[in-house]
Design a protein around this motif. Structure first.
Motif, mmCIF file in Angstrom:
data_model
loop_
_atom_site.group_PDB
_atom_site.id
_atom_site.type_symbol
_atom_site.label_atom_id
_atom_site.label_comp_id
_atom_site.label_asym_id
_atom_site.label_seq_id
_atom_site.Cartn_x
_atom_site.Cartn_y
_atom_site.Cartn_z
ATOM 1 N N MET A 39 0.830 -1.198 0.000
ATOM 2 C CA MET A 39 0.000 0.000 0.000
ATOM 3 C C MET A 39 0.869 1.253 0.000
ATOM 4 N N LEU A 40 1.943 1.244 0.792
ATOM 5 C CA LEU A 40 2.894 2.358 0.800
ATOM 6 C C LEU A 40 3.526 2.520 -0.576
ATOM 7 N N LEU A 41 3.903 1.402 -1.184
ATOM 8 C CA LEU A 41 4.514 1.416 -2.507
ATOM 9 C C LEU A 41 3.565 2.051 -3.529
ATOM 10 N N ARG A 42 2.303 1.624 -3.514
ATOM 11 C CA ARG A 42 1.336 2.135 -4.494
ATOM 12 C C ARG A 42 1.124 3.641 -4.337
ATOM 13 N N LYS A 43 1.094 4.115 -3.097
ATOM 14 C CA LYS A 43 0.793 5.529 -2.870
ATOM 15 C C LYS A 43 1.991 6.443 -3.121
ATOM 16 N N LEU A 44 3.217 5.947 -2.854
ATOM 17 C CA LEU A 44 4.382 6.824 -2.895
ATOM 18 C C LEU A 44 5.134 6.810 -4.219
ATOM 19 N N ALA A 45 5.337 5.632 -4.787
ATOM 20 C CA ALA A 45 6.309 5.490 -5.873
ATOM 21 C C ALA A 45 5.871 6.210 -7.145
ATOM 22 N N THR A 46 6.778 7.017 -7.705
ATOM 23 C CA THR A 46 6.581 7.590 -9.029
ATOM 24 C C THR A 46 7.341 6.776 -10.084
ATOM 25 N N ARG A 47 8.267 5.936 -9.628
ATOM 26 C CA ARG A 47 8.995 5.038 -10.537
ATOM 27 C C ARG A 47 9.427 3.815 -9.744
ATOM 28 N N ILE A 48 9.368 2.657 -10.379
ATOM 29 C CA ILE A 48 9.763 1.412 -9.729
ATOM 30 C C ILE A 48 10.990 0.856 -10.439
ATOM 31 N N VAL A 49 12.000 0.521 -9.639
ATOM 32 C CA VAL A 49 13.238 -0.053 -10.165
ATOM 33 C C VAL A 49 13.327 -1.484 -9.664
ATOM 34 N N ASP A 50 13.388 -2.419 -10.592
ATOM 35 C CA ASP A 50 13.368 -3.842 -10.271
ATOM 36 C C ASP A 50 14.792 -4.408 -10.299
ATOM 37 N N LEU A 51 15.198 -5.008 -9.186
ATOM 38 C CA LEU A 51 16.511 -5.643 -9.096
ATOM 39 C C LEU A 51 16.324 -7.147 -9.185
ATOM 40 N N ASP A 52 16.824 -7.735 -10.265
ATOM 41 C CA ASP A 52 16.593 -9.154 -10.539
ATOM 42 C C ASP A 52 17.868 -9.763 -11.103
ATOM 43 N N ARG A 53 18.429 -10.729 -10.372
ATOM 44 C CA ARG A 53 19.628 -11.448 -10.795
ATOM 45 C C ARG A 53 20.785 -10.512 -11.143
ATOM 46 N N GLY A 54 20.986 -9.508 -10.275
ATOM 47 C CA GLY A 54 22.140 -8.633 -10.409
ATOM 48 C C GLY A 54 21.955 -7.449 -11.328
ATOM 49 N N ARG A 55 20.811 -7.362 -12.011
ATOM 50 C CA ARG A 55 20.608 -6.271 -12.968
ATOM 51 C C ARG A 55 19.372 -5.451 -12.596
ATOM 52 N N LEU A 56 19.446 -4.139 -12.914
ATOM 53 C CA LEU A 56 18.351 -3.222 -12.625
ATOM 54 C C LEU A 56 17.568 -2.910 -13.891
ATOM 55 N N THR A 57 16.246 -2.868 -13.741
ATOM 56 C CA THR A 57 15.373 -2.437 -14.824
ATOM 57 C C THR A 57 14.424 -1.383 -14.274
ATOM 58 N N SER A 58 14.311 -0.260 -14.970
ATOM 59 C CA SER A 58 13.445 0.827 -14.518
ATOM 60 C C SER A 58 12.080 0.718 -15.180
ATOM 61 N N TRP A 59 11.016 0.833 -14.361
ATOM 62 C CA TRP A 59 9.639 0.716 -14.860
ATOM 63 C C TRP A 59 8.875 1.970 -14.446
ATOM 64 N N PRO A 60 8.643 2.906 -15.362
ATOM 65 C CA PRO A 60 7.863 4.094 -14.995
ATOM 66 C C PRO A 60 6.410 3.722 -14.761
ATOM 67 N N GLY A 61 5.731 4.577 -13.990
ATOM 68 C CA GLY A 61 4.311 4.337 -13.753
ATOM 69 C C GLY A 61 4.046 3.708 -12.406
ATOM 70 N N ASN A 62 2.807 3.251 -12.206
ATOM 71 C CA ASN A 62 2.393 2.744 -10.899
ATOM 72 C C ASN A 62 2.723 1.257 -10.732
#
Length: 629
Positions: A214-237
Motif C-alpha cells: 500500500m505504501l509502494l502504491r501511494k508513494l512510488a513515481t517510478r519502480i526499479v526492479d533488481l533481478d539477478r544482479g541487474r536493474l530495470t526501470s519501470w515508470p508508472g504505478n
C-alpha cells in the motif's frame, strides 16, 4: 543533471556477482522504489550511495553539495542518549550544543542554581555564535509531529519507537536525497499512515525499499526492479509494473527456450561421426563455444516459495466464543468488556497501536491466560498452529533442518513422507543453507523458516502474529493465497494493510481505553465503517466494577455523587433507547437494504454496541436505586 548516477556498477562478495553492470540515475523530486527478492542487493545499492560499500567496478557520480540521509533497516546497537540527543545529532557539532542547551534548560526547570545558570549562559553563547536557533525549532517541530518523548532514553524504547526516532533524525537535516530501507518495519498502522502522508509532502528526493504494497502504491513515481544482479526501470504505478514485469518474464522464457533448442541442435551436430568432423565448419565450432559460454553465464530466475498447510480434521461450527472479557496489567486495562463469536472458516484480523494488547488478546482467545473478567469458550476438535511474533520457537544454535524436523531426516506433509532437505527447498533454503545454524539467517529467512516449521503441523486454526515481517512481496502474495484458500479458521495480527484487506473476513480493532470493536471486512472496510458509525458511549472501569460487585444497602447509603449519577441515568437510558429505536425503524424499511454493504454492517455493529451499553447502564441504575432504599 541527475542527483546521483550509478554507471556500470559491479559488486561481489564472493561467488556470483550481487550487482553486475548496474546503471541507475535518480532525478530531483522523484520517489523511486527498489523492489526485488530478499538478498538480491537492494540494501547494497543504498549503501553504495552513502559510501558504506565500495563497488568492485563502475563509478558513482553525485551532484555537487548533495545532502544524503539514510535510514537503515537495522537499528544501530551503539546509539545511546535521549531521544532529543539522537535527533539533534543529525546536525553534528551544532546538534551537540543544542542537546547540551536542552538538557541544562530542563534541569533548570526543576533545580535552580548559580552554577546551572552559568552553564546555560555558556552553552547559549556558543549555540548562538554557531547560528543554531533554526535547528532547535526544526528538531522540536519534528518531535512534536511524531509524538516522540524528547527526554526518554533511546535504549529503553520499543523497536518501532526507535525506528520513528531514527526517521525523525533522518528528516531533521532536510536532506536533498532521503534513503529509506523498510521504513515501516515494526511500526503500527497509525504510524505507517502518518509516515505515508508525510513522505507524500516531502519536497526532497526519495529512494526507498519496502514490502508494504500500500505504501509502494501511494508513494512510488517510478519502480526499479533488481533481478539477478541487474536493474530495470519501470515508470508508472505498481500495477503497471506488475503487468510489464510478467510480460517481460514470459518473453524471457520464450527466448531462453529458443536459445536452448538451438544449443541442443549444435551440440548434436558436434557429436556426429567421423564424416561430420572432416567437414566441420570452424566458424560454427566457435559459435557453439560462444553459445556454451552464454548458457553457463545465464542466471536463472530465483525460485518461488511453495507452501502447503497440513490440514487437521474440521472443528465444530463454533470455534471460540468470548463474553464480557476484560484483562489488564496493574491499573492499565488492556481489554474491557469484549465479546465475540468466531465460527469455523472465519478469518479474523486484529489491528491496533503497538502495545495496545493485540498479542494479549490472541493468547486470551486461545485460553492462556484466562480473562480476569468474563469467559472464553472453545468449540470441539481445535488443532492450533501458532506463529510467534518474537520467533521464540527457533533455536539459534541448531541447524535450519533440525529446527523443522527435530533431528529427523524426514517430515510428513498431508500423509506424504518427505526428506527435510527437499521440503526446505520449497521455502528457498538450498542444502548448504538448510545445514547452517539459525543464528546466521537474515530476518526474511527466519520468517520463511517459521512458516516452514508451522506448516509441518496439522491444524484447523492458524494463529499468525505479524507473519509478514521481512518477507518479500512475492512470498507475501503466495502466503495470502494460501490463507484465502485455507478451509480452517485464521486469527491474524498484522500492520500490513494490503495483507489484511486481502485475507480477513472481519476485523477486531483496538480503539483506546480497552475498547475492542468488531467490523466486517478488512482495513479499508473498517475505515469506511468508522466514518459512518456514531461514537460509542463510554463505560468506565469503575462503573463496571460497581455493576459486577454492588455494595449492599445495609453497608452504606447512597452518596451525593451517586445520587447525582442516579439522576442522570434515566436521561442516558432514554438517549440510548431512542437511538436504538431509530436504527430498528431504519432496518424495518425495505429501502434500507439497498444501501451499501458497509453502511448496513455499520448499522448492525452499532446496534450491538447499543445493546451492550444499555445492559451495563440498566444494571448500574438498578444497583444505585437499590442503595436509595
Amino acid at each position: 543533471m541527475a542527483l546521483v548516477s550509478l554507471q556500470g556498477i559491479r559488486v561481489s562478495f564472493g561467488g556470483s556477482p550481487l550487482l553486475e553492470g548496474v546503471d541507475l540515475s535518480i532525478d530531483r523530486g522523484e520517489r523511486v522504489c527498489i523492489v526485488g527478492r530478499n538478498g538480491t542487493g537492494k540494501s547494497t545499492i543504498m549503501r553504495l550511495i552513502t559510501g558504506e560499500v565500495r563497488q568492485d567496478g563502475g563509478k558513482i557520480v553525485f551532484q555537487q553539495g548533495l545532502r544524503i540521509t539514510h535510514l537503515a533497516q537495522e537499528v544501530p546497537q551503539s546509539l545511546s542518549g535521549s531521544v532529543f540527543d539522537v535527533v539533534s545529532s543529525a546536525f553534528g557539532e551544532q546538534g551537540k550544543l543544542l542537546a547540551a542547551y536542552h538538557h541544562v534548560s530542563t534541569r533548570l526547570a526543576h533545580e535552580h542554581s548559580d552554577k546551572l545558570m552559568e552553564e546555560l549562559e555558556d552553552v547559549q553563547h556558543r549555540f548562538e555564535a554557531s547560528g543554531g536557533w533554526q535547528i532547535q525549532q526544526r528538531v522540536e517541530t519534528i518531535l512534536s509531529r511524531l509524538k516522540l518523548p524528547d527526554d526518554a532514553e533511546f535504549s529503553d524504547l520499543s523497536g518501532g519507537r526507535k525506528r520513528l526516532v531514527l526517521l525523525a533524525k533522518a528528516l531533521a537535516g532536510k536532506p536533498d536525497l532521503l534513503l529509506l530501507d523498510e521504513p515501516t518495519n515494526h511500526l503500527d498502522i497509525d504510524a505507517i499512515a502518518w509516515i505515508e502522508e508525510f513522505l507524500l509532502d516531502f519536497s526532497g528526493t526519495l529512494v526507498f525499499v519496502t514490502h508494504d504494497r500500500m505504501l509502494l502504491r501511494k508513494l512510488a513515481t517510478r519502480i526499479v526492479d533488481l533481478d539477478r544482479g541487474r536493474l530495470t526501470s519501470w515508470p508508472g504505478n505498481y500495477k503497471t509494473y506488475l503487468d510489464l514485469k510478467e510480460a517481460a518474464l514470459n518473453n524471457e522464457t520464450v527466448e531462453n527456450a529458443k536459445f536452448d533448442k538451438k544449443l541442443a541442435a549444435e551440440e548434436a551436430w558436434i557429436r556426429q561421426g567421423v564424416k561430420a568432423r572432416r567437414t566441420r565448419n570452424e566458424g560454427r565450432v566457435r559459435a557453439l563455444q560462444e553459445l556454451r559460454r552464454t548458457r553457463i553465464e545465464r542466471r536463472e530466475l530465483t525460485g518461488t516459495v511453495r507452501m502447503q498447510v497440513q490440514e487437521a480434521e474440521r472443528t465444530g461450527r463454533l470455534v471460540i466464543e468470548a463474553k464480557g472479557v476484560s484483562y489488564g496489567y496493574n491499573e492499565n486495562e488492556v481489554i474491557r468488556c469484549f465479546s465475540t463469536t468466531i465460527l469455523r472458516g472465519d478469518k479474523v484480523g486484529i489491528i491496533g497501536p503497538n502495545g495496545s494488547g493485540k498479542t494479549t488478546l490472541l493468547k486470551i482467545l486461545l485460553g492462556d491466560p484466562a480473562p480476569q473478567e468474563g469467559t472464553v469458550r472453545h468449540g470441539t476438535n481445535m488443532e492450533v498452529a501458532y506463529l510467534d511474533q518474537q520467533r521464540a520457537l527457533l533455536d539459534d544454535e541448531k541447524s535450519v533442518q533440525d529446527n523443522v524436523a527435530g533431528g529427523s531426516d524426514y517430515v510428513t506433509i498431508n500423509g506424504n513422507r518427505r526428506h527435510v532437505i527437499g521440503y526446505l527447498q520449497d521455502f528457498l533454503f538450498p542444502p548448504d543453507r538448510a545445514r547452517s545454524p539459525v543464528k546466521v539467517l537474515s530476518g526474511g529467512e527466519r520468517n520463511r523458516l517459521l512458516l516452514a516449521r508451522l506448516f509441518t503441523k496439522p491444524s484447523n486454526v492458524l494463529v499468525l502474529d505479524e507473519p509478514t515481517n521481512d518477507l518479500d512481496i512475492e512470498t507475501l502474495d503466495l502466503l495470502e493465497e494460501l490463507l484465502m484458500d485455507y478451509p480452517g479458521t485464521v486469527l491474524l495480527v498484522s500492520h500490513d494493510r494490503a495483507f489484511i484487506n486481502n485475507v480477513v473476513t472481519s476485523t477486531l480493532v483496538f480503539q483506546g481505553q480497552g475498547r475492542v470493536n468488531e467490523y466486517v471486512g478488512g482495513y479499508d472496510d473498517w475505515l469506511r465503517q468508522r466514518r459512518n458509525s456514531a461514537p460509542p458511549v463510554q463505560v468506565t472501569k469503575e462503573e463496571r466494577k460497581k455493576v459486577l460487585r454492588p455494595q449492599s444497602d445495609k453497608q452504606r447509603k447512597l452518596g451525593f455523587k451517586e445520587q447525582k449519577e442516579l439522576d442522570t441515568l434515566p436521561g442516558r437510558i432514554e438517549a440510548l433507547e431512542s437511538e436504538r429505536r431509530q436504527i430498528h425503524a431504519s432496518m424495518a424499511d425495505p429501502v434500507f437494504y439497498r444501501e451499501s454493504g458497509s453502511k448496513i454492517s455499520a448499522m448492525k455493529a452499532r446496534l450491538e454496541v447499543l445493546d451492550k451499553e444499555l445492559a451495563v447502564v440498566y444494571e448500574r441504575w438498578e444497583a444505585l436505586d437499590a442503595l436509595k432504599g
